[in-house]
Design a protein around this motif. Structure first.
Motif, PDB file in Angstrom:
ATOM      1  N   SER A 187       0.826  -1.208   0.000  1.00 37.71           N
ATOM      2  CA  SER A 187       0.000   0.000   0.000  1.00 37.71           C
ATOM      3  C   SER A 187       0.861   1.259   0.000  1.00 37.71           C
ATOM      4  O   SER A 187       0.385   2.343  -0.312  1.00 37.71           O
ATOM      5  CB  SER A 187      -0.932   0.018   1.214  1.00 37.71           C
ATOM      6  N   ARG A 188       2.144   1.088   0.335  1.00 34.91           N
ATOM      7  CA  ARG A 188       3.067   2.220   0.327  1.00 34.91           C
ATOM      8  C   ARG A 188       3.807   2.276  -1.006  1.00 34.91           C
ATOM      9  O   ARG A 188       4.401   1.295  -1.449  1.00 34.91           O
ATOM     10  CB  ARG A 188       4.078   2.101   1.475  1.00 34.91           C
ATOM     11  N   ASP A 189       3.772   3.438  -1.648  1.00 40.54           N
ATOM     12  CA  ASP A 189       4.548   3.664  -2.865  1.00 40.54           C
ATOM     13  C   ASP A 189       6.005   3.845  -2.461  1.00 40.54           C
ATOM     14  O   ASP A 189       6.343   4.820  -1.775  1.00 40.54           O
ATOM     15  CB  ASP A 189       4.026   4.917  -3.587  1.00 40.54           C
ATOM     16  N   LEU A 190       6.871   2.926  -2.856  1.00 41.06           N
ATOM     17  CA  LEU A 190       8.268   2.989  -2.416  1.00 41.06           C
ATOM     18  C   LEU A 190       9.048   4.110  -3.090  1.00 41.06           C
ATOM     19  O   LEU A 190      10.201   4.352  -2.749  1.00 41.06           O
ATOM     20  CB  LEU A 190       8.954   1.643  -2.670  1.00 41.06           C
ATOM     21  N   ALA A 191       8.427   4.809  -4.039  1.00 39.91           N
ATOM     22  CA  ALA A 191       9.074   5.983  -4.636  1.00 39.91           C
ATOM     23  C   ALA A 191       8.793   7.235  -3.813  1.00 39.91           C
ATOM     24  O   ALA A 191       9.673   8.062  -3.586  1.00 39.91           O
ATOM     25  CB  ALA A 191       8.591   6.185  -6.073  1.00 39.91           C
ATOM     26  N   ILE A 218      -1.089 -10.984  -0.302  1.00 38.88           N
ATOM     27  CA  ILE A 218      -0.774 -10.326   0.964  1.00 38.88           C
ATOM     28  C   ILE A 218      -0.980  -8.820   0.859  1.00 38.88           C
ATOM     29  O   ILE A 218      -0.535  -8.183  -0.105  1.00 38.88           O
ATOM     30  CB  ILE A 218       0.685 -10.618   1.373  1.00 38.88           C
ATOM     31  N   PHE A 219      -1.640  -8.273   1.843  1.00 37.58           N
ATOM     32  CA  PHE A 219      -1.783  -6.819   1.991  1.00 37.58           C
ATOM     33  C   PHE A 219      -0.560  -6.338   2.766  1.00 37.58           C
ATOM     34  O   PHE A 219      -0.370  -6.704   3.918  1.00 37.58           O
ATOM     35  CB  PHE A 219      -3.072  -6.510   2.761  1.00 37.58           C
ATOM     36  N   GLU A 220       0.268  -5.498   2.129  1.00 38.66           N
ATOM     37  CA  GLU A 220       1.521  -5.071   2.742  1.00 38.66           C
ATOM     38  C   GLU A 220       1.476  -3.598   3.147  1.00 38.66           C
ATOM     39  O   GLU A 220       1.037  -2.745   2.381  1.00 38.66           O
ATOM     40  CB  GLU A 220       2.691  -5.256   1.772  1.00 38.66           C
ATOM     41  N   SER A 221       1.939  -3.318   4.349  1.00 40.69           N
ATOM     42  CA  SER A 221       2.204  -1.955   4.844  1.00 40.69           C
ATOM     43  C   SER A 221       0.935  -1.143   5.107  1.00 40.69           C
ATOM     44  O   SER A 221      -0.151  -1.464   4.628  1.00 40.69           O
ATOM     45  CB  SER A 221       3.101  -1.180   3.878  1.00 40.69           C
TER      46      SER A 221
END
Length: 473
Positions: A187-191, A218-221
């Protein structure tokens, strides 16, 4: 400008050139424990995590082995161990300590792995699964890495976040046995490190179309409270990966796990799973006449709103709404009931309309989260925060923490919190809409009195209505 993900990968390449794929750690020549299946039932993966680029230090003094044992006791179905040093302060030493500490629990090596040799090292160190981030890997390399993992009966957690990533997943899935593929959506944009709780939903069906209807996803972050964990659990994901919340809050670990695992789907989850976040949308609110509803819908409004609140000029509850009802059968826009008092007869009427699907969702306008009945929270809904809610940024952050994926910010001062996906309201007119869109790039704007004549009667001026929808298009 170089984003943080690119920076992490470039730094990693430099470290491998200098230290090798073991990063200076002594790795056993032969694996010391059996390989465990990864995420075979619904559950939570808790993460051994000391720091992150977005948060800095999270739990800098964390003991990897003790934390892993605590996670297993809290009911974690697997343990994720970060082994990236520069930004997350993890090491391969942590991974080996975790694998030794929880001999009967599956362990994921979470890192920015870039070649098949790193997968081999993860296997020898004791990991049962490895993270493969589609954005940083070409399809050919992903296939090589996943194939090495599968040869060792290890699972590849393929992280995707775009349609391009889905095509890479498809390439891997064509070669590697699906038994050894789990998929994750961050769910977090790593950019940018911004979080969108609906991003995993947008890709869930696409992933399952590539793998299977029962593919493990998997739902992450982004989840930090039991309420948010419950929301993620209601969406149909097999797993949830928790880092910061688990590392910082030992007292919450068991509750976070329980909230996700025991969550059941509901009408609110169904609503948000079907929601399409693409493009800028408009909601025409405070509608009081069928002809205005039909015009707004025909011109492409995404939402049409009706006030169910005593004391408001635009309140339609009762006979007024009964006159509008027949026209709603052909309306494609999402139909919203706006309520301001959850204990009122108007709110009860609105809830019944949503329950029988005459209307699509509730707008909980200016109502504190803790004042909303659980029944309403299980119906399709979103909150609207106003200047009466106090500090807008604090109110927005609170709703985000509760797992509310979208909320309307109604501010006549147009002082909006920009840390989350923006739904804007307050003093928006055909004259200022273009400027607001250019400045804030909102996902949705909500217009009511700004397209009425001076009497603010709830009757929409059709020329103003046409003009503002032309601006959106």
């Amino acid at each position: 400008m170089t984003d943080i993900l690119t920076t992490i990968v470039e730094k990693r390449k430099e470290d491998i050139a200098r230290l090798g794929v073991t990063f200076g750690f002594k790795i056993p020549e032969k694996r010391q424990r059996p390989v465990h299946p990864f995420l075979m039932q619904k559950g939570v993966i808790l993460e051994v995590k000391r720091a992150s680029p977005s948060k800095g230090d999270i739990a800098p003094d964390l003991n990897a082995a003790e934390t892993a044992r605590s996670y297993a006791s809290a009911g974690a179905v697997a343990i994720s161990c970060l082994t990236e040093t520069n930004y997350f302060k993890g090491t391969l030493g942590d991974l080996m300590a975790v694998c030794e500490a929880v001999p009967d629990t599956a362990v994921l090596r979470k890192d920015f792995l870039i070649n098949e040799e790193e997968v081999e090292i993860a296997y020898r160190a004791g990991a049962d699964a490895v993270l493969l981030i589609a954005r940083i890997l070409e399809s050919d390399m992903m296939i090589k890495m996943a194939s090495v993992a599968a040869a060792h009966k290890m699972t590849s957690l393929v992280e995707v976040r775009s349609d391009e990533d889905i095509e890479k997943l498809r390439a891997v899935a064509a070669v590697v046995n699906h038994e050894f593929i789990v998929c994750g959506v961050n769910s977090r944009d790593l950019a940018t490190f911004k979080i969108d709780l609906l991003k995993p939903c947008a890709l869930l069906n696409k992933i399952r179309a590539v793998l299977s209807d029962d593919a493990r996803v998997i739902f992450e972050s982004g989840i930090r409270t039991p309420q948010a964990a419950n929301f993620a659990g209601s969406l149909g994901f097999t797993g949830m990966l928790l880092g910061e919340a688990a590392a910082k809050n030992p007292e919450l670990r068991s509750e976070l796990v329980k909230s996700f695992v025991e969550a059941e789907t509901n009408k609110n989850a169904e609503f948000w799973k079907a929601y399409n976040s693409a493009g800028t949308k408009i909601k025409i609110c405070g509608l009081t006449r069928a002809e205005d509803v039909l015009l707004a819908d025909s011109l492409g409004a995404a939402f049409v709103g009706f006030i169910f609140a005593a004391g408001f000029t635009r309140n339609v509850c009762g006979e007024r709404f009964e006159k509008i009802l027949p026209s709603l059968k052909t309306v494609k826009a999402k139909k919203v009931a706006v309520i301001t008092n959850p204990d009122s007869m108007e709110a009860e009427a609105a809830a019944r309309y949503v329950e029988d699907r005459t209307l699509d969702c509730l707008q909980l306008h200016g109502i504190p989260y803790e004042k909303v009945p659980q029944r309403f929270l299980e119906l399709p809904h979103y909150f609207a925060i106003t200047e009466k809610s106090g500090n807008l940024k604090e109110a927005a952050e609170k709703l985000f923490l509760m797992g509310e994926p979208r909320f309307l910010q109604d501010s006549k001062a147009q002082d909006y919190d920009t840390n989350h996906k923006l739904w804007l309201a307050g003093g928006i007119t055909p004259e200022n809409a273009a400027e607001l869109i250019q400045k804030y790039k909102p996902e949705l704007i909500d217009v009511s009195s700004g397209i009425e004549d001076a009497d603010k009667s709830g009757i929409k001026n059709h020329e103003k209505l046409k003009k503002i929808l032309e601006i959106i298009k």
